[in-house]
Design a protein around this motif. Structure first.
Motif: not given
Length: 471
Positions: A161-186
């Motif tokens: 993250w310190s070199t390539t960076g990271f991005v914040a994403v927010v979803s609005v809805g009753p369920r979390e976003l599906p099908d995460f195969y890449e690294p992600v912190l929720k």
């Protein structure tokens, strides 16, 4: 169990806070409540609570004095300030007096839970708390917490993250976003909102997937900008949160990216609106509404600008002062209107009613919380509003709201609604060629004969007699 005392001069606040969270889950128990500072001080001496949630403005002894005097009884007590928007400055001052946190009314479950976890950690002698709140780390970005955040990033394989960076994403809805195969912190940031921190390299492919196969049930996905600054995480999430709610402006679900907005244009239009309302120039006000709608339709304004338009317009109409006195957040707007066009349409009608009547019923009292209720009722008087609806909207007990109407405006909720409806019906009878039946429908009366009975009870005449006499 750690002992909790809740102090507020309004009983509905105490009850709503008691019912908001599962106190036992965090190792706490509400053992007492008090309705002023003096009473609370006696309870502190008797029960020696571990935590005190207290309002600022109360009779006999205010919250600031309670914190000072309570600490002299026991220095280990953890004080949490609960405050309305108008007392925000007082809440900040309370922190300098030793309060560990402040929470705004109406309460947020996630926020209160985070505060309890923070207090538990303090009371347990700074021992690590299981399932610690990541949002707590973001709130207090000390060197120690930044180190913990880096560890979390490594745990979720976001080590670059310190070199390539990271991005914040927010979803609005009753369920979390599906099908995460890449690294992600929720992070769960609300009852229907989840934030995600992705490595910058994964976001674009994920964005294309969301556009091609938008997750069912999701209302909006907001994607922030790339950053390498840990101290910017909280702001990045806040920006993505606003973007995720852009479905309110666009009137459709979708994926929304960071972009610049026209705050300067909004400022000009709201200055024009203020002048139009001051001069009771309905034609000018309608032009401003047209210009605002155009800015929203071309996506040059965000949902937070919708929040500003709503609260500032209502403030101009009813002389309520700063928007901090108005308890409408942009999330509450989204719950009240399907989209920004519907919100603007309601404001147009409200403004027209205000300008056509020089003796519109006042909607301001000394009770700031009740003012927000009156604003809502005045804006939605022709809808099927019940005390339970107001209870759901403003997190108050229905019977308490009923008592407030009698105390603050001198009549029942039902009588107040009827008076506003009939006053506006009189305007339509004078100004328009609508039939009496059509006017009844517009005022929210679906039974023509009931409308005529109420009309005659208040004015002494039938609608037809009133129209004939005033023409």
């Amino acid at each position: 169990m750690r002992k909790v005392l809740i102090v507020d001069d309004e009983s509905w606040v105490v009850e709503s806070l008691k019912d908001l969270v599962d106190w036992n889950q965090y190792g706490f128990e509400v053992v007492a409540q008090a309705h002023n500072g003096a009473e609370a001080l006696e309870v502190i001496k008797e029960l020696d609570p571990d935590v005190v949630f207290t309002d600022i403005r109360m009779p006999e002894m205010n919250g600031l004095e309670l914190i000072q005097r309570g600490r002299s009884v026991s220095s280990r007590i953890q004080f949490v300030v609960v405050s309305g928007y108008a007392e925000f400055a007082y809440a900040q001052k309370a922190l300098t007096f030793g309060a560990v946190a402040y929470c705004l009314k109406p309460f947020d479950e996630i926020e209160i839970s985070g505060v309890l976890m923070k207090i538990k950690k303090t009371l347990d002698g700074a021992q690590p708390v299981q399932d610690f709140s990541l949002m707590h780390l973001l709130d207090e970005l000390s060197a120690e917490n930044q180190s913990k955040l880096r560890e979390e990033f490594r745990k979720f394989h976001l080590s670059d993250w310190s070199t390539t960076g990271f991005v914040a994403v927010v979803s609005v809805g009753p369920r979390e976003l599906p099908d995460f195969y890449e690294p992600v912190l929720k992070l769960k940031i609300g009852t229907s909102k989840t934030a995600y921190l992705f490595g910058a390299g994964e976001v674009e492919s994920r964005r294309r997937k969301w556009i091609d196969h938008f997750p069912p049930g999701t209302k909006g996905i907001g994607i922030g900008a790339i950053t390498t600054d840990l101290s910017a995480i909280k702001d990045a999430i806040a920006i993505a949160d606003v973007l995720a709610h852009q479905f309110f402006v666009n009137a459709r679900a979708g994926v929304f990216d960071a972009r610049s907005y026209r705050q300067d244009e909004l400022n000009k239009r709201m200055l024009d609106m203020k002048e139009a309302i001051r001069d009771k120039d309905l034609k000018k006000a309608q032009v401003v509404f047209d210009e605002l709608e155009s800015l929203f339709l071309t996506h040059e304004l965000s949902v937070r600008h919708a929040f500003q338009v709503y609260n500032m317009t209502v403030s101009f109409l009813f002389g309520l002062g700063q928007s901090e006195n108005i308890l409408y957040s942009y999330e509450q707007l989204i719950q009240s209107y399907p989209d920004v066009s519907a919100m603007l349409d309601e404001l147009r009608k409200l403004t027209a009613r205000y300008m056509r009547s020089s003796d519109s019923p006042s909607v301001e009292t000394k009770n700031q919380t009740f003012n927000a209720i009156l604003q809502f009722v005045t804006s939605h008087f022709n809808e099927d509003i019940s005390l339970q609806d107001l209870s759901d909207q403003f997190f108050m007990n229905p019977s308490y709201i009923s008592q407030l109407f009698k105390k603050e405006v001198g009549e029942t909720f039902t009588a107040y609604i009827a008076r506003i409806r009939i006053a506006n019906a009189c305007e339509l009878l004078n100004a328009d060629n609508l039939s009496v039946h059509e006017i009844a429908e517009r005022m929210g009366y679906h039974d023509y004969f009931y409308f005529t009975r109420i009309f005659k009870k208040i004015t002494g005449k039938t609608p037809t007699q009133y129209r004939e006499e005033h023409r």
